[in-house]
Scaffold this motif. Sequence first.
Motif, short mmCIF file in Angstrom:
data_model
loop_
_atom_site.label_atom_id
_atom_site.label_comp_id
_atom_site.label_asym_id
_atom_site.label_seq_id
_atom_site.Cartn_x
_atom_site.Cartn_y
_atom_site.Cartn_z
N ALA A 109 66.84 69.26 131.85
CA ALA A 109 68.22 68.79 131.65
C ALA A 109 68.40 67.36 132.15
CB ALA A 109 69.21 69.72 132.35
N ASP A 110 67.73 67.01 133.26
CA ASP A 110 67.82 65.65 133.78
C ASP A 110 67.11 64.65 132.87
OD1 ASP A 110 69.24 66.61 135.99
OD2 ASP A 110 67.41 66.85 137.19
N VAL A 111 65.98 65.06 132.30
CA VAL A 111 65.25 64.21 131.37
C VAL A 111 66.08 64.00 130.10
CG1 VAL A 111 63.15 63.96 129.99
CG2 VAL A 111 63.02 64.96 132.29
N MET A 112 66.64 65.08 129.56
CA MET A 112 67.43 64.98 128.34
C MET A 112 68.68 64.14 128.56
SD MET A 112 67.35 65.52 125.12
CE MET A 112 66.22 66.86 124.73
N ASN A 115 66.49 71.29 124.57
CA ASN A 115 65.23 70.63 124.92
C ASN A 115 64.53 69.90 123.78
OD1 ASN A 115 65.45 71.46 127.60
ND2 ASN A 115 64.44 73.41 127.18
N GLU A 116 65.23 69.65 122.68
CA GLU A 116 64.58 68.92 121.59
C GLU A 116 65.60 68.05 120.87
OE1 GLU A 116 61.84 69.62 117.60
OE2 GLU A 116 62.51 71.35 118.76
N VAL A 117 65.19 66.82 120.58
CA VAL A 117 65.99 65.92 119.76
C VAL A 117 65.03 65.21 118.80
CG1 VAL A 117 65.88 64.02 121.46
CG2 VAL A 117 67.69 64.06 119.72
N LEU A 144 60.93 68.76 125.10
CA LEU A 144 60.82 68.95 126.54
C LEU A 144 60.45 70.40 126.84
CD1 LEU A 144 62.46 66.35 126.15
CD2 LEU A 144 63.91 67.06 128.02
N LYS A 145 59.53 70.56 127.79
CA LYS A 145 59.11 71.90 128.19
C LYS A 145 58.98 71.95 129.70
CE LYS A 145 54.85 73.90 127.84
NZ LYS A 145 53.59 74.08 127.18
N ALA A 146 59.75 72.85 130.32
CA ALA A 146 59.66 73.02 131.77
C ALA A 146 58.25 73.50 132.12
CB ALA A 146 60.70 74.03 132.25
N VAL A 196 57.06 66.15 128.54
CA VAL A 196 57.78 65.52 127.44
C VAL A 196 56.76 65.10 126.40
CG1 VAL A 196 59.31 63.64 126.75
CG2 VAL A 196 59.52 64.64 129.04
N THR A 197 56.94 65.60 125.17
CA THR A 197 56.07 65.21 124.06
C THR A 197 56.89 64.36 123.10
OG1 THR A 197 54.75 67.22 124.27
CG2 THR A 197 54.61 66.02 122.18
#
Length: 147
Positions: free
Chosen positions: A16-19, A75-77, A96-98, A106-107
């Motif tokens: 959530a922080d990355v997104m 987790n995806e955009v 994004l995958k925890a 992050v891919t």
Amino acid sequence: MAEHTSSSITIEAAPADVMAVIADFARYPDWTGEVKQAEVLATDAAGRAEQVRLVMDAGAIKDDQVLGYTWTGENEVSWTLVKSQMLRQLDGSYLLKATGAGSTEVTYVLTVDVKIPMLGMIKRKAEKVIIDRALAGLKKRVESGAK
């Protein structure tokens, strides 16, 4: 189908922080290097960006482009090119995958096609540079706690 380039990085933060950093387009000029201006043109019902205008300066390539964004869950955009002066195609995504212990893998996947002729090998190398810079900038921004 066009070839794409992808790379992954682990960021010491929750997805959530990355997104939140990925979705904060107004701050892109602070951490991306190539993005000089970012303006959200349209948002969806949840307030997330659907269209964003980006003014880019990546050395030899300067561009004013509009990208359309699609948000899949939390987790995806992904994005696709709406208009550009220099590009024929710009499709990409962050997934994004925890990974446990409060970190996130992050891919970043990117496909670029320029309007000017360019060898495929050079295009892939340019994609790789864009991806690696973006992931490094994202990691630094998220882990610094900057808002």
